[in-house]
Scaffold this active site. Structure first.
Site, PDB file in Angstrom:
ATOM      1  N   ARG A 180     -10.317   0.541   8.103  1.00  0.00           N
ATOM      2  CA  ARG A 180      -9.897  -0.829   8.385  1.00  0.00           C
ATOM      3  C   ARG A 180     -10.983  -1.634   9.075  1.00  0.00           C
ATOM      4  O   ARG A 180     -10.782  -2.816   9.356  1.00  0.00           O
ATOM      5  CB  ARG A 180      -8.685  -0.792   9.309  1.00  0.00           C
TER       6      ARG A 180
ATOM      7  N   ARG B  21      10.739  -1.839  11.555  1.00  0.00           N
ATOM      8  CA  ARG B  21       9.586  -1.515  12.400  1.00  0.00           C
ATOM      9  C   ARG B  21       9.416  -2.547  13.512  1.00  0.00           C
ATOM     10  O   ARG B  21       9.630  -3.735  13.305  1.00  0.00           O
ATOM     11  CB  ARG B  21       8.317  -1.463  11.528  1.00  0.00           C
TER      12      ARG B  21
ATOM     13  N   ARG C  55      11.679  -5.746   5.148  1.00  0.00           N
ATOM     14  CA  ARG C  55      11.468  -4.306   4.931  1.00  0.00           C
ATOM     15  C   ARG C  55      12.425  -3.483   5.792  1.00  0.00           C
ATOM     16  O   ARG C  55      12.653  -3.784   6.953  1.00  0.00           O
ATOM     17  CB  ARG C  55      10.026  -3.936   5.273  1.00  0.00           C
TER      18      ARG C  55
ATOM     19  N   LYS D 228       0.846  -1.209   0.000  1.00  0.00           N
ATOM     20  CA  LYS D 228       0.000   0.000   0.000  1.00  0.00           C
ATOM     21  C   LYS D 228       0.877   1.253   0.000  1.00  0.00           C
ATOM     22  O   LYS D 228       0.694   2.160  -0.813  1.00  0.00           O
ATOM     23  CB  LYS D 228      -0.929   0.018   1.238  1.00  0.00           C
TER      24      LYS D 228
ATOM     25  N   ARG E 189      -1.190  -9.539  12.797  1.00  0.00           N
ATOM     26  CA  ARG E 189      -1.697  -8.464  11.926  1.00  0.00           C
ATOM     27  C   ARG E 189      -2.471  -9.055  10.743  1.00  0.00           C
ATOM     28  O   ARG E 189      -3.490  -8.501  10.303  1.00  0.00           O
ATOM     29  CB  ARG E 189      -0.523  -7.606  11.415  1.00  0.00           C
TER      30      ARG E 189
HETATM   31  P1  AP5 Z   1       4.815  -1.735   1.966  1.00  0.00           P
HETATM   32  O1  AP5 Z   1       4.516  -0.882   0.808  1.00  0.00           O
HETATM   33  O2  AP5 Z   1       5.526  -1.141   3.120  1.00  0.00           O
HETATM   34  O3  AP5 Z   1       3.491  -2.510   2.440  1.00  0.00           O
HETATM   35  P2  AP5 Z   1       2.193  -1.980   3.193  1.00  0.00           P
HETATM   36  O4  AP5 Z   1       1.025  -2.603   2.518  1.00  0.00           O
HETATM   37  O5  AP5 Z   1       2.231  -0.510   3.312  1.00  0.00           O
HETATM   38  O6  AP5 Z   1       2.401  -2.702   4.584  1.00  0.00           O
HETATM   39  P3  AP5 Z   1       2.263  -2.136   6.077  1.00  0.00           P
HETATM   40  O7  AP5 Z   1       3.002  -3.102   6.967  1.00  0.00           O
HETATM   41  O8  AP5 Z   1       2.622  -0.714   6.172  1.00  0.00           O
HETATM   42  O9  AP5 Z   1       0.730  -2.329   6.305  1.00  0.00           O
HETATM   43  P4  AP5 Z   1      -0.027  -2.360   7.616  1.00  0.00           P
HETATM   44  O10 AP5 Z   1      -1.393  -2.154   7.143  1.00  0.00           O
HETATM   45  O11 AP5 Z   1       0.188  -3.582   8.423  1.00  0.00           O
HETATM   46  O12 AP5 Z   1       0.661  -1.195   8.500  1.00  0.00           O
HETATM   47  P5  AP5 Z   1       0.249   0.279   8.841  1.00  0.00           P
HETATM   48  O13 AP5 Z   1       1.472   1.068   8.964  1.00  0.00           O
HETATM   49  O14 AP5 Z   1      -0.811   0.740   7.932  1.00  0.00           O
HETATM   50  O15 AP5 Z   1       5.661  -2.991   1.433  1.00  0.00           O
HETATM   51  C1  AP5 Z   1       6.185  -3.966   2.328  1.00  0.00           C
HETATM   52  C2  AP5 Z   1       7.586  -4.400   1.874  1.00  0.00           C
HETATM   53  O16 AP5 Z   1       7.463  -5.153   0.679  1.00  0.00           O
HETATM   54  C3  AP5 Z   1       8.541  -3.227   1.555  1.00  0.00           C
HETATM   55  O17 AP5 Z   1       9.826  -3.542   2.004  1.00  0.00           O
HETATM   56  C4  AP5 Z   1       8.496  -3.129   0.019  1.00  0.00           C
HETATM   57  O18 AP5 Z   1       9.743  -2.699  -0.509  1.00  0.00           O
HETATM   58  C5  AP5 Z   1       8.177  -4.554  -0.399  1.00  0.00           C
HETATM   59  N1  AP5 Z   1       7.300  -4.605  -1.574  1.00  0.00           N
HETATM   60  C6  AP5 Z   1       6.220  -3.833  -1.837  1.00  0.00           C
HETATM   61  N2  AP5 Z   1       5.648  -4.169  -3.003  1.00  0.00           N
HETATM   62  C7  AP5 Z   1       6.370  -5.220  -3.482  1.00  0.00           C
HETATM   63  C8  AP5 Z   1       6.279  -6.015  -4.662  1.00  0.00           C
HETATM   64  N3  AP5 Z   1       5.306  -5.826  -5.587  1.00  0.00           N
HETATM   65  N4  AP5 Z   1       7.199  -7.003  -4.834  1.00  0.00           N
HETATM   66  C9  AP5 Z   1       8.178  -7.202  -3.896  1.00  0.00           C
HETATM   67  N5  AP5 Z   1       8.319  -6.471  -2.789  1.00  0.00           N
HETATM   68  C10 AP5 Z   1       7.424  -5.500  -2.562  1.00  0.00           C
HETATM   69  O19 AP5 Z   1      -0.401   0.103  10.283  1.00  0.00           O
HETATM   70  C11 AP5 Z   1       0.390  -0.289  11.376  1.00  0.00           C
HETATM   71  C12 AP5 Z   1      -0.482  -0.433  12.621  1.00  0.00           C
HETATM   72  O20 AP5 Z   1      -1.065   0.849  12.941  1.00  0.00           O
HETATM   73  C13 AP5 Z   1      -1.676  -1.385  12.498  1.00  0.00           C
HETATM   74  O21 AP5 Z   1      -1.307  -2.728  12.756  1.00  0.00           O
HETATM   75  C14 AP5 Z   1      -2.615  -0.822  13.571  1.00  0.00           C
HETATM   76  O22 AP5 Z   1      -2.210  -1.216  14.861  1.00  0.00           O
HETATM   77  C15 AP5 Z   1      -2.386   0.680  13.450  1.00  0.00           C
HETATM   78  N6  AP5 Z   1      -3.323   1.284  12.461  1.00  0.00           N
HETATM   79  C16 AP5 Z   1      -3.015   1.877  11.272  1.00  0.00           C
HETATM   80  N7  AP5 Z   1      -4.104   2.272  10.645  1.00  0.00           N
HETATM   81  C17 AP5 Z   1      -5.159   1.943  11.443  1.00  0.00           C
HETATM   82  C18 AP5 Z   1      -6.572   2.067  11.327  1.00  0.00           C
HETATM   83  N8  AP5 Z   1      -7.134   2.616  10.230  1.00  0.00           N
HETATM   84  N9  AP5 Z   1      -7.341   1.577  12.336  1.00  0.00           N
HETATM   85  C19 AP5 Z   1      -6.790   1.046  13.436  1.00  0.00           C
HETATM   86  N10 AP5 Z   1      -5.477   0.863  13.608  1.00  0.00           N
HETATM   87  C20 AP5 Z   1      -4.660   1.306  12.614  1.00  0.00           C
HETATM   88 MG    MG Z   2       2.382   0.861   4.935  1.00  0.00          MG
END
Ligand code: AP5
Ligand code: MG
Length: 214
Positions: free
Chosen positions: A88, A160, A127, A13, A171
């Site tokens: 979410r 992270r 990552r 994402k 997760r």
């Molecule tokens: P990356 O682009 O970083 O993936 P992502 O989908 O952004 O993954 P996140 O871990 O950020 O998602 P998340 O939803 O768990 O975390 P968030 O920060 O939103 O890519 C991942 C890796 O893969 C990178 O190294 C990249 O280089 C590689 N990659 C990408 N695309 C690729 C491809 N096509 N091929 C190969 N490699 C690839 O949330 C964190 C926490 O915050 C949650 O767990 C929750 O506790 C809280 N939170 C956040 N939002 C909310 C909400 N709306 N409600 C409640 N709690 C929330």
């Molecule tokens: Mg992310």
């Protein structure tokens, strides 16, 4: 243009949002990045969020929705937004509907980046995120030229806290239980664009571009 990116942890994402913001002229609004910034600043909200994030659980809806509502007031949202990681839960989706109605606007596309769980542990454990600009490198799929240093801005890379295997598994469970039902919720409005997220980063971006027509 108003876009939501939905996908499991590690689906890409953030990676894809960063490749769209300049082209579309809209900001990436990542609730995860906002919580990590609050944790860094040791605010009360940050401390509460960290407790949930470390467990692989969601931060309470009331906290998240208030934060997003406030973010929409900033002037960079006038042309739209890319929501990364929000909504979410169904509760958050309904709250977003209300916020958008209040703003007199609506969603254009819900882009679902679909990646099976098997791929995601490797993506997340490899990552390396930039402390300066939040760019995400990957030790295998997008390695930095110099170990531990961001190619984009030269700041230090870090892992992270929630990218440990046990937390990743939790997760993923949270995503399947609470977030994936949103695909059906938005399906009714005919705005869901399903994207195969197992392809290369470039191919995924090309598929998104085609799906949203911009
Ligand atoms: P990356 O682009 O970083 O993936 P992502 O989908 O952004 O993954 P996140 O871990 O950020 O998602 P998340 O939803 O768990 O975390 P968030 O920060 O939103 O890519 C991942 C890796 O893969 C990178 O190294 C990249 O280089 C590689 N990659 C990408 N695309 C690729 C491809 N096509 N091929 C190969 N490699 C690839 O949330 C964190 C926490 O915050 C949650 O767990 C929750 O506790 C809280 N939170 C956040 N939002 C909310 C909400 N709306 N409600 C409640 N709690 C929330
Ligand atoms: Mg992310």
């Amino acid at each position: 243009m108003n876009i939501i990116l939905i996908g499991p942890p590690g689906a890409g994402k953030g990676t894809q949002a960063k490749r769209m913001i300049d082209r579309l002229g809209v900001p990436q609004i990542s609730t995860g990045d906002m919580f990590r910034a609050a944790v860094k600043e040791c605010t009360a909200m940050g401390l509460k969020a960290k407790e949930c994030m470390d467990k692989g659980a969601l931060v309470p809806d009331s906290v998240v929705c208030g934060m997003v509502d406030e973010r929409f007031q900033k002037p960079d949202c006038v042309k739209g937004f890319i929501l990364d990681g929000f909504p979410r839960t169904l509760e958050q989706a309904k709250s977003l509907d209300e916020i958008l109605t209040k703003m007199g606007t609506k969603l254009d596309h819900v882009v679902v980046i679909d990646v099976p769980d098997d791929f995601l542990v490797e993506r997340l454990t490899g990552r390396r995120t930039c402390k300066g600009c939040n760019y995400m490198h990957h030790i295998k799929f997008d390695p930095p030229k110099k170990d531990g240093v961001c190619d984009k801005c030269g700041a230090e890379l870090y892992q992270r806290d929630d990218d440990q295997e046990a937390t990743i598994r939790q997760r993923l469970k949270t995503y399947h239980d609470q977030t994936s039902p949103l695909i059906e919720y938005y399906g009714k409005a005919n705005i869901v664009r399903m994207i195969d997220g197992t392809k290369s980063m470039e191919d995924v971006q090309a598929d998104i571009k085609k799906a949203i027509g911009a």
